[in-house]
Design a protein around this motif. Sequence first.
Motif, PDB file in Angstrom:
ATOM      1  N   LEU A  28      34.476  34.864  43.038  1.00  0.00           N
ATOM      2  CA  LEU A  28      33.314  35.687  42.684  1.00  0.00           C
ATOM      3  C   LEU A  28      33.663  36.668  41.563  1.00  0.00           C
ATOM      4  O   LEU A  28      32.826  36.955  40.699  1.00  0.00           O
ATOM      5  N   VAL A  29      34.902  37.181  41.596  1.00  0.00           N
ATOM      6  CA  VAL A  29      35.360  38.060  40.512  1.00  0.00           C
ATOM      7  C   VAL A  29      35.391  37.278  39.201  1.00  0.00           C
ATOM      8  O   VAL A  29      34.972  37.776  38.147  1.00  0.00           O
ATOM      9  N   LEU A  30      35.895  36.045  39.259  1.00  0.00           N
ATOM     10  CA  LEU A  30      35.920  35.194  38.063  1.00  0.00           C
ATOM     11  C   LEU A  30      34.504  34.941  37.552  1.00  0.00           C
ATOM     12  O   LEU A  30      34.246  34.999  36.346  1.00  0.00           O
ATOM     13  N   LEU A  31      33.583  34.682  38.470  1.00  0.00           N
ATOM     14  CA  LEU A  31      32.183  34.470  38.094  1.00  0.00           C
ATOM     15  C   LEU A  31      31.610  35.715  37.415  1.00  0.00           C
ATOM     16  O   LEU A  31      30.927  35.621  36.386  1.00  0.00           O
ATOM     17  N   ALA A  50      37.658  26.822  33.545  1.00  0.00           N
ATOM     18  CA  ALA A  50      38.104  28.060  34.197  1.00  0.00           C
ATOM     19  C   ALA A  50      38.086  27.914  35.717  1.00  0.00           C
ATOM     20  O   ALA A  50      39.068  28.246  36.395  1.00  0.00           O
ATOM     21  N   PHE A  51      36.980  27.421  36.259  1.00  0.00           N
ATOM     22  CA  PHE A  51      36.883  27.293  37.711  1.00  0.00           C
ATOM     23  C   PHE A  51      37.724  26.137  38.241  1.00  0.00           C
ATOM     24  O   PHE A  51      38.207  26.189  39.377  1.00  0.00           O
ATOM     25  N   ALA A  81      45.828  35.571  38.110  1.00  0.00           N
ATOM     26  CA  ALA A  81      45.391  34.170  38.113  1.00  0.00           C
ATOM     27  C   ALA A  81      43.956  34.049  37.603  1.00  0.00           C
ATOM     28  O   ALA A  81      43.613  33.107  36.873  1.00  0.00           O
ATOM     29  N   ILE A  82      43.118  35.005  37.967  1.00  0.00           N
ATOM     30  CA  ILE A  82      41.727  35.009  37.500  1.00  0.00           C
ATOM     31  C   ILE A  82      41.684  35.178  35.975  1.00  0.00           C
ATOM     32  O   ILE A  82      40.940  34.480  35.278  1.00  0.00           O
ATOM     33  N   ALA A 110      46.877  40.245  31.480  1.00  0.00           N
ATOM     34  CA  ALA A 110      47.505  39.345  32.460  1.00  0.00           C
ATOM     35  C   ALA A 110      49.020  39.466  32.405  1.00  0.00           C
ATOM     36  O   ALA A 110      49.697  39.424  33.439  1.00  0.00           O
ATOM     37  N   LEU A 111      49.550  39.638  31.202  1.00  0.00           N
ATOM     38  CA  LEU A 111      50.998  39.807  31.036  1.00  0.00           C
ATOM     39  C   LEU A 111      51.455  41.146  31.584  1.00  0.00           C
ATOM     40  O   LEU A 111      52.466  41.231  32.294  1.00  0.00           O
TER      41      LEU A 111
END
Length: 243
Positions: A28-31, A50-51, A81-82, A110-111
């Motif tokens: 849901l965060v990715l969405l 992505a998904f 990961a997201i 992310a890094l």
Amino acid sequence: MLRFFPSASTPLLSSRLYTAGELTVGSLVLLGMGSVLPTLLATTLNWGLAFGLYALISLLVMIFWSGGALGWANRITLLRAILVALAAGALANNVFTQAIWLWLVIATVALMLDGVDGWIARRTKSYSAFGARFDMELDALLILLLCIGLIQLESLGLWVLLIGLMRYFFVAASWHFTWLSAPLFASFRRKLVCVWQVSALLLALTPLTHPFLASLLAFSALVSLAYSFGMDIRWLYKQSQHK
């Protein structure tokens, strides 16, 4: 009267459901992130990539993690990961080139979170072999994505992929040469090469970098990484000969 007696599998099932719930929240965060960053996930293909990647990561987490709640350190890694899934999705159809600075910010965050999850694990005394491996695999995946992005953006040639694939070649080789799978000693050199490798790729990807300089940066990352792997392989081989 029939009575229900919890079986030994009940706690395991409960922990699996808890993990699945956290991974669902992550989706849901990715969405949500994809929805507010439409320049990165502009097409159905971008969303699907992505998904798809996030689903694969979630499946591996479900297989290898059996501790129920992920804990705050692993949750930070899940956030990484997201972000990695978001960066991967933007590679489809070269969409990331239309929002290159935003894409680089996502990759850089992310890094940077790489050090945060380790710090939290130490502070909360929640360090685990799974967490360390989860973190390491995301690092390797992010580096591979940066290499793919560099090829698409600068057309440097497929040799750049060697930077991102070298670790995977090493793992594949260890299936036949089992001495390669022995544990390695902690190394400042290894950490330094990793930092330079990612920094060089990020610098090469910035629009301000000339294509020739980008190629030099990528080549320096490849050479330093090959040297580091060579040193480790040499050490592992010597250790195997002493047994």
